[in-house]
Design a protein around this motif. Structure first.
Motif, short mmCIF file in Angstrom:
data_model
loop_
_atom_site.label_atom_id
_atom_site.label_comp_id
_atom_site.label_asym_id
_atom_site.label_seq_id
_atom_site.Cartn_x
_atom_site.Cartn_y
_atom_site.Cartn_z
N ALA A 277 58.07 41.22 50.66
CA ALA A 277 57.07 42.12 50.10
C ALA A 277 56.55 41.54 48.80
N GLY A 278 55.24 41.57 48.65
CA GLY A 278 54.64 41.01 47.45
C GLY A 278 53.23 41.49 47.27
N SER A 279 52.28 40.56 47.31
CA SER A 279 50.90 40.90 46.99
C SER A 279 50.22 41.70 48.09
N GLN A 280 50.93 42.01 49.18
CA GLN A 280 50.40 43.01 50.13
C GLN A 280 50.34 44.38 49.46
N VAL A 281 51.13 44.53 48.40
CA VAL A 281 51.27 45.81 47.70
C VAL A 281 50.54 45.74 46.37
N GLU A 282 49.61 46.66 46.13
CA GLU A 282 48.79 46.64 44.92
C GLU A 282 49.62 46.57 43.64
N GLN A 283 50.68 47.36 43.57
CA GLN A 283 51.45 47.47 42.34
C GLN A 283 52.19 46.18 41.98
N PHE A 284 52.36 45.28 42.97
CA PHE A 284 53.04 44.01 42.74
C PHE A 284 52.22 43.09 41.85
N ASN A 285 50.90 43.29 41.81
CA ASN A 285 50.00 42.36 41.14
C ASN A 285 50.21 42.30 39.63
#
Length: 390
Positions: free
Chosen positions: A316-324
């Motif tokens: 899980a990483g940049s698929q998730v907005e909050q990870f950015n």
């Protein structure tokens, strides 16, 4: 562009108070698109000395030993509550009635009536609220939501989830408020199971009915001595106090979407520390999450070519907005930790407060969570399946 200011009043200096204070500072640093700058305005603790020490350590501008001064201070925009469970209701209600936004650690309250009252009061006074269910803010949970909604595993058929910790497996661990029905409500169910229930709510939707059972193996504990929380120590010759709630809990659950499943919690699982696990099966695949590796998901999809079928690990990483905020480029597997998830919570909280959307999970979500906890406890008491009212 100059950010607006959001003044924070934090009540409680324990582990969660530290986690929240750290998260405000790092959210302001990491997220360039954060819609307001959180200002650590006033910190409250039980005595003037503890409050002053906590304010200095956490970086607050002011301190007080009277939490009501935070609620009544016109400069405070958001009241953050990290106290023991039994104190949540009075503090949150006072803050809502004063027109403050409220961020409260889970569980929202220790009984259903209080949770309902807070949910209704927040709507009446038009304030934003959030409950600290951090296990639905992990990169893996946020990514799983995308995959499920996209249909990657088809129609959902089953949920299995559990939260295991082993701190209470020591028979000489001192008695604390977590052992009191009045101060904590249920034991492992409300303290740990509430997290699993929140994941089920988030990924599966409403629960229709439950059938529960519980066990208590350590029926007394020595009175506390030095320290607090899991670091507390006890004189082994001290008086032993009755443990008033359960050590572990299991429940069969039926979801409104037709899926079935199980939810478990234990505070006496030897060797476990952050043992949150869940597994979701569907007609086209299965997703598995290990809470001690919450940057990863394992997934099998029948829509893949036969030669490629089998469980794969997705980072899980940049698929998730909050990870950015942590990695502002196309990157996965960056290895966020527990305190980073609190930063994600704070990001979502501030964005929700500052725009027209609501915060999630809000007090309505917390009220639904408490409904499920109460139904499970009622099921144990009455030894029958309990249907949850809408």
């Amino acid at each position: 562009m100059t950010r607006k200011k959001l003044n924070i009043g934090l009540i409680g200096s324990g582990f969660m108070g530290q986690a929240h204070a750290d998260a405000y500072r790092r959210a302001a640093l990491l997220y360039r698109n954060l819609k307001a700058e959180p200002i650590l305005h006033t910190f409250a603790d039980a005595t003037p000395e503890l409050a002053a020490e906590g304010a200095s350590r956490f970086g607050f501008l002011h301190s007080t030993h009277d939490w009501k001064k935070i609620v009544t201070n016109p400069e405070i925009d958001l009241v953050d509550i990290t106290t023991p469970n039994s104190m949540h209701f009075e503090m949150a209600m006072a803050a809502i009635e004063a027109g403050k936004h409220v961020y409260c650690e889970k569980p929202l309250t220790v009984n259903l009536e209080d949770a309902k009252a807070l949910s209704e009061a927040a709507k009446k006074h038009g304030v934003k609220t959030m409950v600290g269910f951090n296990n639905i803010k992990t990169p893996s949970a946020l990514l799983a939501k995308q995959l499920i909604d996209r249909g990657d595993i088809g129609q959902i058929t089953r949920f299995r989830g559990w939260f295991d910790q082993g701190f209470f497996n020591d028979p000489d661990m001192p008695w604390s408020w977590r052992c009191s029905q009045k101060l904590a409500g249920t034991g492992s169910l409300g303290d740990l199971g509430a997290h699993v229930i929140s994941v089920a709510q988030f990924l599966m939707g409403p629960i229709e009915s439950v059938l529960g059972q519980e066990q208590t193996f350590f029926k007394t504990r020595p009175a506390p001595g030095d320290g607090s929380g899991y670091k507390a120590s006890a004189d082994l010759n001290a008086k032993r106090l009755d443990v008033e709630n359960e050590d572990q809990f299991q429940s069969l659950v039926q979801f409104k979407n037709g899926a079935g499943g199980t939810i478990e919690a234990s505070r006496i699982a030897a060797g476990k520390v952050f043992g949150v696990y869940w597994e979701i099966s569907g007609t086209e695949g299965t997703i598995i999450m290990d809470g001690e590796r919450f940057n990863e998901l394992k997934i099998v999809r029948y829509q893949d070519d036969k030669a490629d079928r089998g469980f794969k690990t997705i980072y899980a990483g940049s698929q998730v907005e909050q990870f950015n905020g942590f990695f502002g480029f196309d990157f996965a597997g960056g290895g966020l930790g527990y305190f980073d998830v609190k930063v994600i919570e704070i990001y979502d909280l501030i964005q929700g407060i500052m725009d027209s959307s609501s915060c999630f999970p809000d007090f309505d979500f917390g009220y639904e969570n408490q409904k499920i906890i109460d139904a499970m406890a009622q099921s144990v008491s009455e030894q029958k399946r309990i249907f949850i009212k809408g």
